[in-house]
Design an enzyme around this catalytic site. Structure first.
Site, PDB file in Angstrom:
ATOM      1  N   LYS A   1       5.725   7.159 -15.108  1.00 39.11           N
ATOM      2  CA  LYS A   1       4.917   6.672 -13.850  1.00 39.11           C
ATOM      3  C   LYS A   1       3.815   7.963 -13.733  1.00 39.11           C
ATOM      4  O   LYS A   1       4.189   9.034 -14.121  1.00 39.11           O
ATOM      5  CB  LYS A   1       5.437   6.440 -12.563  1.00 39.11           C
ATOM      6  CG  LYS A   1       4.683   5.493 -11.515  1.00 39.11           C
ATOM      7  CD  LYS A   1       4.925   4.162 -11.880  1.00 39.11           C
ATOM      8  CE  LYS A   1       4.217   3.457 -10.787  1.00 39.11           C
ATOM      9  NZ  LYS A   1       4.519   2.011 -11.061  1.00 39.11           N
TER      10      LYS A   1
HETATM   11  P1  NAD Z   1      -3.307  -3.157  -5.161  1.00 40.51           P
HETATM   12  O1  NAD Z   1      -3.579  -1.719  -4.861  1.00 40.51           O
HETATM   13  O2  NAD Z   1      -3.880  -4.264  -5.948  1.00 40.51           O
HETATM   14  O3  NAD Z   1      -2.945  -3.922  -3.652  1.00 40.51           O
HETATM   15  C1  NAD Z   1      -2.222  -3.342  -2.776  1.00 40.51           C
HETATM   16  C2  NAD Z   1      -2.295  -4.279  -1.248  1.00 40.51           C
HETATM   17  O4  NAD Z   1      -1.215  -3.902  -0.414  1.00 40.51           O
HETATM   18  C3  NAD Z   1      -3.689  -4.055  -0.891  1.00 40.51           C
HETATM   19  O5  NAD Z   1      -4.001  -5.379  -0.252  1.00 40.51           O
HETATM   20  C4  NAD Z   1      -3.463  -3.066   0.327  1.00 40.51           C
HETATM   21  O6  NAD Z   1      -4.393  -3.206   1.468  1.00 40.51           O
HETATM   22  C5  NAD Z   1      -2.003  -3.539   0.795  1.00 40.51           C
HETATM   23  N1  NAD Z   1      -1.173  -2.606   1.494  1.00 40.51           N
HETATM   24  C6  NAD Z   1      -0.855  -1.261   1.193  1.00 40.51           C
HETATM   25  N2  NAD Z   1      -0.179  -0.579   1.994  1.00 40.51           N
HETATM   26  C7  NAD Z   1       0.107  -1.830   3.036  1.00 40.51           C
HETATM   27  C8  NAD Z   1       0.904  -1.697   4.103  1.00 40.51           C
HETATM   28  N3  NAD Z   1       1.597  -0.479   4.498  1.00 40.51           N
HETATM   29  N4  NAD Z   1       0.965  -2.850   4.734  1.00 40.51           N
HETATM   30  C9  NAD Z   1       0.387  -3.917   4.419  1.00 40.51           C
HETATM   31  N5  NAD Z   1      -0.362  -3.764   3.188  1.00 40.51           N
HETATM   32  C10 NAD Z   1      -0.446  -2.723   2.473  1.00 40.51           C
HETATM   33  O7  NAD Z   1      -1.785  -3.031  -5.664  1.00 40.51           O
HETATM   34  P2  NAD Z   1      -0.853  -3.841  -6.671  1.00 40.51           P
HETATM   35  O8  NAD Z   1      -1.003  -3.453  -7.992  1.00 40.51           O
HETATM   36  O9  NAD Z   1      -1.014  -5.218  -6.105  1.00 40.51           O
HETATM   37  O10 NAD Z   1       0.560  -3.339  -6.358  1.00 40.51           O
HETATM   38  C11 NAD Z   1       1.276  -3.945  -5.033  1.00 40.51           C
HETATM   39  C12 NAD Z   1       2.763  -3.497  -5.260  1.00 40.51           C
HETATM   40  O11 NAD Z   1       3.364  -4.173  -6.618  1.00 40.51           O
HETATM   41  C13 NAD Z   1       3.090  -1.884  -5.537  1.00 40.51           C
HETATM   42  O12 NAD Z   1       4.340  -1.595  -5.207  1.00 40.51           O
HETATM   43  C14 NAD Z   1       3.182  -1.750  -6.959  1.00 40.51           C
HETATM   44  O13 NAD Z   1       3.972  -0.547  -7.656  1.00 40.51           O
HETATM   45  C15 NAD Z   1       3.885  -3.058  -7.503  1.00 40.51           C
HETATM   46  N6  NAD Z   1       3.610  -3.418  -8.887  1.00 40.51           N
HETATM   47  C16 NAD Z   1       2.389  -3.654  -9.241  1.00 40.51           C
HETATM   48  C17 NAD Z   1       2.236  -4.042 -10.826  1.00 40.51           C
HETATM   49  C18 NAD Z   1       0.854  -4.463 -11.298  1.00 40.51           C
HETATM   50  O14 NAD Z   1       0.683  -4.865 -12.352  1.00 40.51           O
HETATM   51  N7  NAD Z   1      -0.165  -4.113 -10.651  1.00 40.51           N
HETATM   52  C19 NAD Z   1       3.192  -4.355 -11.485  1.00 40.51           C
HETATM   53  C20 NAD Z   1       4.700  -4.150 -10.883  1.00 40.51           C
HETATM   54  C21 NAD Z   1       4.737  -3.684  -9.600  1.00 40.51           C
END
Ligand code: NAD
Length: 462
Positions: free
Chosen positions: A150
């Protein structure tokens, strides 16, 4: 109540690895090469566990169940490399900013480290360490030939213009280049980063090599025009929904009867909401950093997407009631999808969670204390290393596609994704029903067991 599998299908093939098989002799070797400092000791007493503390706790519990040798436990608890980098980009507005950045390569027994780049204002080196460890278990469980890694840049991308973000990503890539490569660490998007950022990473690396293309795949989640794979952007959110649907089939629930709440409306949360709504489920609550909205009659996710594109967040969506963002976790629903930050479901709110199923789109959203509460209350938790593994699975397809330089059709990507997610859900579900554990416990045991098997198969001498 137990693990939430009230109608589990028992008797299928388990993880294929008994605890006895792991009780092999593993000499106690003091590790001296790791650059590890803290091991999750930074949380304020009484506050929710940090991501790293949660990851270490889950590993420790699994190591107990698998009866691992103490030095193997120590080896798995420590990342191979844990690096802090200082980057100093010159931003388009003339400012030079000094930003901390981190790269953690946790384990490479099964292959090169794989894991996203996070860009948030409060990310820490410990968070990145815990998330890298999660990736080791996730790649192992989903069965792709990668280890876990990461990286992160401590910066708020929401507050900057796109040119500033591009400068920062390029600056990070140059500084972290020696840690990135098809045989070392292959990054992808995570919170705060997207396919445009991956394009800049690819360009920066090709530019450094004075070449148009790179030898092998240095980064996944790229735009399709630059060798990205069709369907990668949607893969994590869709994968989340495939696991929910497979679990519901086993519980005798139909998607049309589901009321769903989603925390986070970024890549994972928005796609998961769209996908499950397309199956007939009702979205009754959504939250992001701008606030929360609730509507028991249902929210039109397409309209919400439009609203977010226009206004920058879910707040103010017409026809829904404004609620506090954290309250979304507690709204009356059948399925809760945390798809935002880590450590959101804690001992402070776990008793009030009304969902029957918690599908972890986010990484490490549930602390160990909350896990205990949910277990006691019979809530089924589909753990992150299974639930959100669709992204890394399709990243693996992109990795293989890069060497062939031939675009895999979208249908083929989606078919393979659904097949793999359902297969892994079945593997974990059946072993969970058989052993009376939670799905997280079973998933961890399978994942950790495979990594240990690989370490031992590779041999202990350098
Ligand atoms: P992103 O940046 O596209 O979106 C994050 C979202 O969460 C946004 O809408 C933001 O406003 C919201 N957010 C952040 N903190 C918040 C809080 N405290 N309360 C409410 N909303 C909040 O990120 P993403 O890529 O969608 O990732 C989201 C989660 O999924 C993370 O934990 C990430 O590690 C996990 N994840 C992502 C992927 C991927 O392919 N992008 C893969 C596996 C896991």
């Amino acid at each position: 109540m137990g693990n939430g599998l009230s109608e589990g299908v028992a008797g299928q093939e388990g993880p294929g690895l008994s605890a006895v098989a792991l009780r092999v002799h593993y000499p106690a070797v003091r590790t001296t090469v790791h650059r590890t400092t803290t091991q999750g000791e930074t949380a304020v007493p009484g506050s929710a566990k940090t991501i790293l503390q949660t990851s270490l706790h889950n590993l420790q519990q699994s190591a107990e169940r698998l009866d691992l040798d103490p030095s193997m436990r120590e080896r798995l608890a420590r990342p191979r490399e844990r690096t802090e980098i200082s980057i100093n980009p010159l931003l388009p507005d003339g400012r030079v900013v000094n930003l901390p950045a981190y790269v953690v390569l946790h384990n490479d027994a099964l292959g090169p480290a794989k894991g996203g780049i996070r860009m948030t204002p409060d990310v820490t080196l410990d968070d990145v360490t815990g998330l890298a460890m999660e990736m080791t278990w996730k790649t192992s469980l989903v069965g792709v030939p990668f280890g876990g890694g990461k990286s992160a840049v401590q910066f708020d991308p929401g507050a900057s213009d796109p040119r500033a973000k591009e400068t920062i990503i390029r600056s990070f890539t140059r500084a972290a280049l020696r840690h990135i490569g098809p045989e070392v660490y292959v990054p992808a998007p995570d919170m705060g980063t997207n396919e445009a950022d991956m394009a800049h990473i690819r360009d920066c690396i090709a530019y450094s090599a004075s070449a148009s293309i790179t030898r092998g795949c240095y980064v996944t989640g790229k735009p399709v025009i630059l060798g990205g794979i069709l369907g990668r952007r949607e893969a994590t959110g869709k994968g989340v929904v495939y696991t929910i649907r497979a679990a519901c089939e086993r519980l005798g629930l139909s998607p049309v009867d589901l009321r769903v709440a989603v925390q986070g409306f970024g890549n994972v949360g928005s796609v998961a909401a769209l996908e499950i709504a397309a199956c007939g489920a009702r979205i009754v609550g959504v939250a992001d950093l701008t606030g929360g909205i609730a509507a028991p009659v249902g929210i039109d996710v397409h309209d919400l997407g439009e609203h977010v594109r226009r206004t920058g967040g879910v707040r103010g969506f017409p026809g829904a009631t404004a609620v506090d963002a954290r309250e979304i976790l507690e709204v009356d629903c059948d399925v809760l999808i945390p798809a935002a930050a880590g450590s959101q479901i804690t001992e402070a709110n776990a008793e009030r969670i009304k969902a029957r199923i918690v599908a972890e789109g986010a990484n490490a959203p549930t602390t160990p204390e909350a896990d205990e509460v949910l277990k006691r209350r019979g809530v089924l938790v589909i753990p992150d290393i299974l639930c959100n593994a669709g992204g890394v699975f399709v990243s693996y397809l992109e990795y293989t596609q890069e060497t062939q330089r031939e675009q895999m059709p979208r249908q083929e990507v989606e078919r393979r994704l659904e097949e793999r997610m359902r297969d892994r859900l079945k593997l974990v579900w059946d072993a969970t029903a058989e052993k009376g554990l939670t799905m997280r416990e079973t998933a961890m045991d399978i994942a950790v067991g495979r990594v240990v098997e690989a370490i031992l198969a590779r041999g202990l001498l350098p």
